[in-house]
Design a protein around this motif. Structure first.
Motif, short mmCIF file in Angstrom:
data_model
loop_
_atom_site.label_atom_id
_atom_site.label_comp_id
_atom_site.label_asym_id
_atom_site.label_seq_id
_atom_site.Cartn_x
_atom_site.Cartn_y
_atom_site.Cartn_z
N VAL A 27 0.83 -1.23 0.00
CA VAL A 27 0.00 0.00 0.00
C VAL A 27 0.86 1.27 0.00
O VAL A 27 0.33 2.37 -0.19
CB VAL A 27 -0.98 0.04 1.20
CG1 VAL A 27 -1.98 -1.09 1.12
CG2 VAL A 27 -0.24 0.01 2.52
N ASN A 58 13.27 -3.10 1.81
CA ASN A 58 13.56 -2.32 0.60
C ASN A 58 13.58 -0.82 0.83
O ASN A 58 13.57 -0.05 -0.11
CB ASN A 58 12.61 -2.69 -0.56
CG ASN A 58 11.17 -2.62 -0.14
OD1 ASN A 58 10.85 -2.01 0.88
ND2 ASN A 58 10.29 -3.22 -0.90
N GLU A 217 -2.12 9.14 -6.49
CA GLU A 217 -1.46 8.16 -7.35
C GLU A 217 -0.55 8.98 -8.27
O GLU A 217 -0.98 9.97 -8.85
CB GLU A 217 -2.52 7.42 -8.18
CG GLU A 217 -1.99 6.54 -9.28
CD GLU A 217 -1.42 5.24 -8.76
OE1 GLU A 217 -1.87 4.77 -7.69
OE2 GLU A 217 -0.51 4.69 -9.40
N ASP A 218 0.71 8.61 -8.34
CA ASP A 218 1.65 9.45 -9.06
C ASP A 218 2.73 8.58 -9.70
O ASP A 218 3.48 7.89 -8.98
CB ASP A 218 2.27 10.44 -8.04
CG ASP A 218 3.17 11.47 -8.69
OD1 ASP A 218 3.42 11.36 -9.91
OD2 ASP A 218 3.62 12.38 -7.98
N VAL A 221 6.31 8.51 -8.45
CA VAL A 221 6.72 7.72 -7.28
C VAL A 221 7.45 6.47 -7.77
O VAL A 221 8.55 6.15 -7.30
CB VAL A 221 5.50 7.31 -6.41
CG1 VAL A 221 5.90 6.33 -5.33
CG2 VAL A 221 4.87 8.55 -5.79
N ALA A 225 11.32 6.24 -7.18
CA ALA A 225 11.71 5.22 -6.19
C ALA A 225 12.76 4.29 -6.80
O ALA A 225 13.71 3.88 -6.14
CB ALA A 225 10.49 4.44 -5.72
N1 LIG Z 1 1.43 7.39 -4.45
C1 LIG Z 1 1.90 6.43 -5.24
N2 LIG Z 1 1.73 6.51 -6.59
C2 LIG Z 1 2.20 5.52 -7.40
N3 LIG Z 1 2.85 4.43 -6.97
C3 LIG Z 1 3.04 4.29 -5.64
C4 LIG Z 1 2.59 5.27 -4.70
N4 LIG Z 1 2.94 4.86 -3.45
C5 LIG Z 1 3.58 3.68 -3.60
N5 LIG Z 1 3.65 3.32 -4.90
C6 LIG Z 1 4.25 2.09 -5.47
O1 LIG Z 1 3.59 0.99 -4.88
C7 LIG Z 1 4.49 -0.11 -4.73
C8 LIG Z 1 4.43 -0.63 -3.29
O2 LIG Z 1 4.91 0.39 -2.43
P1 LIG Z 1 5.71 0.04 -1.10
O3 LIG Z 1 6.06 1.34 -0.48
O4 LIG Z 1 6.81 -0.92 -1.35
O5 LIG Z 1 4.54 -0.67 -0.25
P2 LIG Z 1 4.66 -1.45 1.14
O6 LIG Z 1 5.88 -1.01 1.84
O7 LIG Z 1 3.39 -1.09 1.88
O8 LIG Z 1 4.69 -2.92 0.79
C9 LIG Z 1 5.87 0.41 -5.12
O9 LIG Z 1 6.13 -0.02 -6.45
C10 LIG Z 1 5.72 1.92 -5.09
O10 LIG Z 1 6.58 2.58 -6.01
#
Ligand SMILES: Nc1ncnc2c1ncn2[C@@H]1O[C@H](COP(=O)(O)OP(=O)(O)O)[C@@H](O)[C@H]1O
Ligand SMILES: [Mg+2]
Length: 277
Positions: A27, A58, A217-218, A221, A225
């Motif tokens: 999430v 990660n 949603e962006d 990110v 990332a």
């Molecule tokens: N606001 C956002 N817009 C687009 N993608 C996002 C956003 N927030 C997170 N993501 C993507 O979602 C995926 C899961 O995010 P992550 O931070 O690893 O989740 P978690 O730590 O909760 O498992 C990653 O690929 C990340 O780049």
């Protein structure tokens, strides 16, 4: 005399320990943890980001630090290095540091008490300790929540994530936390404006907890990332993280309007065009 924001942060707070949790994986806990850490450090706060997701870590990747990790917290717990040696400083923001967890390490190696002792030792050198919690509600969840005074529950606007967030919020009531708030991540402004996605405001009302922030949603990110450049651009998500960081520091309640740009005539055209892609 006007007090600089940097001084403000240091005078008012001493090591606020905040856990980012969700129940459901994927999430955006790690993303929000990294983005918030950067946004807080940009305001002069001394921030330690702790990757408590043992085995599936990660946070180092999201921060672009993965190639620089020499020691992690397994090494500290096994006495192979000091805590100071394991804490890695960001190259761009000198007040931002990471304590990495080890890939593929056995979860049972990290008793909660040892984890708590380790963070207690680090705490005095920081204004904020942000703990990135693993998914689920088992040992790893308990270990991460135990070290915190405050919790941020991250959810997305999807039913399964909201349901898990609700369960986690109930579970958090059994811990002695003095603040629990909600961040709604990955909000699609076009869908909300078009009435086919629940708004972030409705979600936080449904969860009956204070909304600390909303993040759109962006695509930036995902791209940033991967490049380890989260929060270093000018993306809408960076702006949303900035609001959250300021809400944390100053107790304000400013939230990002994810539907901005999707209202009015031009907004409707944008929404229509987005649906055609
Ligand atoms: N606001 C956002 N817009 C687009 N993608 C996002 C956003 N927030 C997170 N993501 C993507 O979602 C995926 C899961 O995010 P992550 O931070 O690893 O989740 P978690 O730590 O909760 O498992 C990653 O690929 C990340 O780049
Ligand atoms: Mg994660």
């Amino acid at each position: 005399m006007a007090v600089s924001r940097e001084t403000d942060v240091k005078e008012v707070f001493m090591a606020r320990r905040i856990v980012l949790t969700s129940g459901k994986g994927g999430v955006g806990k790690t993303t929000v943890c990294a983005g918030l850490g950067i946004a807080l450090a940009k305001r002069g706060a001394r921030v330690l980001l702790v990757d408590a997701d043992m085995g599936l870590n990660n946070l180092d990747v999201a921060l672009g630090m993965e190639g620089r990790v020499v020691y992690d917290m397994t090494d500290v717990l096994r006495g192979r290095c000091s805590l100071r040696q394991a804490i890695l400083q960001d190259t761009e923001y000198s007040t931002l540091s990471l304590l990495a967890s080890a890939h593929g390490s056995d979860d049972s190696e990290f008793p909660s008490a040892a984890f708590r002792r380790m963070l207690a030792e680090a705490e005095s050198a920081f204004d904020f300790v942000l703990v990135d919690c693993p998914a689920g509600i088992d040992n790893g969840f308990h270990r991460a929540v135990c070290v915190a005074d405050e919790a941020i529950v991250v959810t997305t606007p999807h039913v399964s994530a909201i349901r898990d967030a609700d369960k986690v919020l109930s579970l958090l009531e059994t811990y002695n936390l003095h603040s629990v708030s909600v961040v709604v991540n990955r909000v699609r402004g076009d869908l909300v404006a078009g009435g086919s996605m629940m708004s972030a405001e409705d979600i936080s009302r449904l969860l009956r907890h204070r909304a600390l922030g909303y993040i759109p949603e962006d695509d930036c990110v995902t791209v940033y990332a991967q490049l380890g450049r989260l929060g270093k651009g000018n993306a809408r998500s960076d702006m949303a993280m900035t609001y959250i960081a300021e809400n944390i520091i100053y107790g304000t309640r400013k939230v990002f309007d994810c539907t901005e740009g999707y209202k009015g005539l031009f907004g409707k055209i944008k929404t229509y065009l987005r649906r055609q892609i």
